[in-house]
Design a protein around this motif. Sequence first.
Motif, PDB file in Angstrom:
ATOM      1  N   GLU A  51      -7.899 -15.948  11.285  1.00 18.48           N
ATOM      2  CA  GLU A  51      -9.245 -16.536  11.193  1.00 18.48           C
ATOM      3  C   GLU A  51      -9.440 -17.317   9.898  1.00 18.48           C
ATOM      4  OE1 GLU A  51     -13.860 -15.035  10.813  1.00 18.48           O
ATOM      5  OE2 GLU A  51     -12.360 -13.639  11.557  1.00 18.48           O
ATOM      6  N   TRP A  52      -8.876 -16.839   8.808  1.00 16.80           N
ATOM      7  CA  TRP A  52      -9.192 -17.387   7.491  1.00 16.80           C
ATOM      8  C   TRP A  52      -8.143 -18.296   6.904  1.00 16.80           C
ATOM      9  CZ3 TRP A  52     -10.775 -12.150   4.906  1.00 16.80           C
ATOM     10  CH2 TRP A  52     -12.037 -11.773   5.342  1.00 16.80           C
ATOM     11  N   TRP A  54      -4.365 -20.756   6.785  1.00 14.64           N
ATOM     12  CA  TRP A  54      -3.384 -21.653   7.376  1.00 14.64           C
ATOM     13  C   TRP A  54      -2.408 -22.036   6.271  1.00 14.64           C
ATOM     14  CZ3 TRP A  54      -1.578 -22.610  11.895  1.00 14.64           C
ATOM     15  CH2 TRP A  54      -0.775 -23.738  12.105  1.00 14.64           C
ATOM     16  N   THR A  59      -8.892 -21.847   5.394  1.00 17.43           N
ATOM     17  CA  THR A  59      -9.138 -22.907   6.369  1.00 17.43           C
ATOM     18  C   THR A  59     -10.517 -23.529   6.224  1.00 17.43           C
ATOM     19  OG1 THR A  59      -9.876 -21.251   7.981  1.00 17.43           O
ATOM     20  CG2 THR A  59      -7.569 -21.949   8.083  1.00 17.43           C
ATOM     21  N   ASP A  60     -11.459 -22.808   5.641  1.00 16.61           N
ATOM     22  CA  ASP A  60     -12.828 -23.309   5.502  1.00 16.61           C
ATOM     23  C   ASP A  60     -13.405 -22.769   4.193  1.00 16.61           C
ATOM     24  OD1 ASP A  60     -15.560 -23.888   5.649  1.00 16.61           O
ATOM     25  OD2 ASP A  60     -15.681 -23.471   7.800  1.00 16.61           O
ATOM     26  N   ASP A  61     -13.253 -23.545   3.139  1.00 13.37           N
ATOM     27  CA  ASP A  61     -13.695 -23.096   1.815  1.00 13.37           C
ATOM     28  C   ASP A  61     -15.174 -22.753   1.771  1.00 13.37           C
ATOM     29  OD1 ASP A  61     -11.133 -23.409   0.774  1.00 13.37           O
ATOM     30  OD2 ASP A  61     -11.520 -25.442   0.063  1.00 13.37           O
ATOM     31  N   ASP A  62     -16.003 -23.580   2.395  1.00 19.05           N
ATOM     32  CA  ASP A  62     -17.446 -23.338   2.358  1.00 19.05           C
ATOM     33  C   ASP A  62     -17.806 -22.029   3.050  1.00 19.05           C
ATOM     34  OD1 ASP A  62     -17.875 -25.681   0.968  1.00 19.05           O
ATOM     35  OD2 ASP A  62     -18.321 -26.851   2.764  1.00 19.05           O
ATOM     36  N   ARG A  63     -17.225 -21.806   4.213  1.00 20.13           N
ATOM     37  CA  ARG A  63     -17.527 -20.576   4.949  1.00 20.13           C
ATOM     38  C   ARG A  63     -17.047 -19.360   4.165  1.00 20.13           C
ATOM     39  NH1 ARG A  63     -15.243 -17.759  10.206  1.00 20.13           N
ATOM     40  NH2 ARG A  63     -13.354 -18.024   9.038  1.00 20.13           N
ATOM     41  N   THR A  65     -16.595 -19.118   0.970  1.00 17.69           N
ATOM     42  CA  THR A  65     -17.431 -18.954  -0.220  1.00 17.69           C
ATOM     43  C   THR A  65     -18.630 -18.076   0.112  1.00 17.69           C
ATOM     44  OG1 THR A  65     -16.716 -21.023  -1.219  1.00 17.69           O
ATOM     45  CG2 THR A  65     -18.869 -20.204  -1.901  1.00 17.69           C
TER      46      THR A  65
END
Length: 132
Positions: A51-52, A54, A59-63, A65
């Motif tokens: 999920e987090w 790769w 995979t999604d710094d904002d999420r 954070t």
Amino acid sequence: MSDPAGSAEYVFGVTVRFKPTEVDVSPDRFETTMSISAPRPGFEGWRLFREWLWRGELTDDDRFTRVAEERLGLEAASGVDVVAVDFRELRTDRPYLDRLREAIAEDLEAYNADDVDSVLHKYLGSSIHVRE
């Protein structure tokens, strides 16, 4: 007594910034390490790496954070926020890594991969640290 299934944790570097309104602070930010216990392979939530991550990066710094702020109890804090997070490693012992490898092998098709090593590399890169 140690868990026969082993133990592991996801380790992150987190940069926190102070934004006080009535005083000046220096430095206004610092870096700390945050560890999140890895769920037992095969049990609810065990695929956090999928999920987090790769190739060993978030995979999604904002999420993430926001996840870090929640885990650190900062989402409601005034004047303190997380400004950066980076994945450091999956810190594990051999029993946990063995069980993780078994759980991945049981559902290899879900990862669109030919073998367990390619799955681990695809998501965690070279960021697996085995404690002996």
